[in-house]
Design an enzyme around this catalytic site. Structure first.
Site, PDB file in Angstrom:
ATOM      1  N   PRO A  89     -18.337   4.022  -3.701  1.00 60.97           N
ATOM      2  CA  PRO A  89     -17.774   4.330  -5.012  1.00 60.97           C
ATOM      3  C   PRO A  89     -18.091   5.748  -5.460  1.00 60.97           C
ATOM      4  O   PRO A  89     -17.497   6.274  -6.381  1.00 60.97           O
ATOM      5  CB  PRO A  89     -18.421   3.293  -5.941  1.00 60.97           C
ATOM      6  CG  PRO A  89     -19.483   2.630  -5.180  1.00 60.97           C
ATOM      7  CD  PRO A  89     -19.309   2.929  -3.737  1.00 60.97           C
ATOM      8  N   ASP A 169       8.123   6.715  -1.087  1.00 58.45           N
ATOM      9  CA  ASP A 169       7.000   5.967  -1.664  1.00 58.45           C
ATOM     10  C   ASP A 169       6.455   6.702  -2.885  1.00 58.45           C
ATOM     11  O   ASP A 169       6.455   7.932  -2.931  1.00 58.45           O
ATOM     12  CB  ASP A 169       5.855   5.861  -0.634  1.00 58.45           C
ATOM     13  CG  ASP A 169       6.105   4.748   0.365  1.00 58.45           C
ATOM     14  OD1 ASP A 169       7.126   4.050   0.200  1.00 58.45           O
ATOM     15  OD2 ASP A 169       5.308   4.604   1.297  1.00 58.45           O
TER      16      ASP A 169
HETATM   17  N1  LIG Z   1     -14.960   1.817  -4.764  1.00 60.06           N
HETATM   18  C1  LIG Z   1     -15.109   1.909  -3.427  1.00 60.06           C
HETATM   19  O1  LIG Z   1     -14.358   2.556  -2.694  1.00 60.06           O
HETATM   20  C2  LIG Z   1     -16.246   1.168  -2.832  1.00 60.06           C
HETATM   21  C3  LIG Z   1     -16.634   1.194  -1.502  1.00 60.06           C
HETATM   22  C4  LIG Z   1     -17.737   0.352  -1.429  1.00 60.06           C
HETATM   23  N2  LIG Z   1     -17.956  -0.126  -2.649  1.00 60.06           N
HETATM   24  O2  LIG Z   1     -17.038   0.356  -3.533  1.00 60.06           O
END
Ligand SMILES: NC(=O)c1ccno1
Length: 235
Positions: A89, A169
């Site tokens: 993330p 797309d």
């Molecule tokens: N938000 C994401 O890409 C992610 C990858 C692993 N955990 O969250």
């Protein structure tokens, strides 16, 4: 194109590899996807892939040794080292231009975390590129890895069959607008008719209508993309 997915749960990918578009691409030898179980490289006396975090705190951390050794071993299997991507993330947000860039790579290694994530020395030693599929936390990187594979394979020549299918797309670099609405038979369904222009056979009018629909839909839902389009035209 080759994908190597490094994960603690390779079985997650077994059913995914059989889904239609990817299965066809694999059968056609346009794409190869190899899941690797990082546990096979957990060679300490307890065969542990994770351990408690130094400094305390909740959860477990994935140990550096099995990950680094797995990446090094997997890289040896191919004719080139490939682009190493850690799904997290905290990474760069995935968007269509990045998908287009990744689709030009001959090999991607997708590193999937779990628990609280990887020991920092994994990043220090391997210098992976970090990519996120959105501002939320998943239970592991596997879903994000599937998202990347799914988005990228659509752009590999021959996978979609009709090469123009991806050109319109949403977000594609050729058209950074939301896609126009689609209609098919029956012409009228529950009193709702498909737009007459789409049945006119006038390809110029149809293209103009679709462009206008894209602009109107983008203005309503994602005006920020119009700004981005304006900026890119100034470049
Ligand atoms: N938000 C994401 O890409 C992610 C990858 C692993 N955990 O969250």
């Amino acid at each position: 194109m080759r994908f190597d997915v490094l994960t603690l749960f390779p079985e997650i990918f077994s059913s995914y590899l059989g889904q239609s578009l990817l299965a066809k691409a694999i059968e056609g030898e346009l794409v190869k996807v190899y899941p690797h179980d990082m546990r096979k490289w957990a060679n300490d006396k307890h065969n542990r892939v994770d351990d408690r975090p130094f400094g305390g705190g909740a959860g477990m951390v994935i140990r550096a040794e099995p990950v680094v050794e797995c990446v090094e071993a997997v890289r040896q299997e191919g004719s080139q080292p490939g682009r190493l991507i850690m799904l997290t993330p905290q990474g760069r947000r995935l968007d269509q231009p990045l998908v287009e860039e990744l689709s030009l790579e001959p090999r991607l290694l997708l590193l999937c975390g779990r628990y609280e994530g990887f020991d920092q020395r994994v990043s220090d030693l391997l210098q992976p590129e970090e990519i996120s599929i959105g501002d939320y936390v998943l239970n592991g990187g596997e879903v994000a890895a599937m998202a990347i594979i799914d988005a990228v394979i659509r752009l590999i020549p021959g996978v979609l069959g009709d090469e123009t299918s991806s050109v319109d797309d949403s977000f594609s670099s050729g058209n950074r607008l939301l896609e126009f609405p689609h209609y098919t038979r029956p012409r009228v369904y529950r009193g709702l008719a498909a737009p007459d222009v789409l049945l006119s056979g006038d390809h110029a009018q149809i293209a103009a209508w679709r462009k206008q629909q894209s602009i109107e839909r983008t203005t309503r839902r994602r005006a920020d993309l119009l700004d981005r389009n304006a900026e890119s035209k100034d470049e």
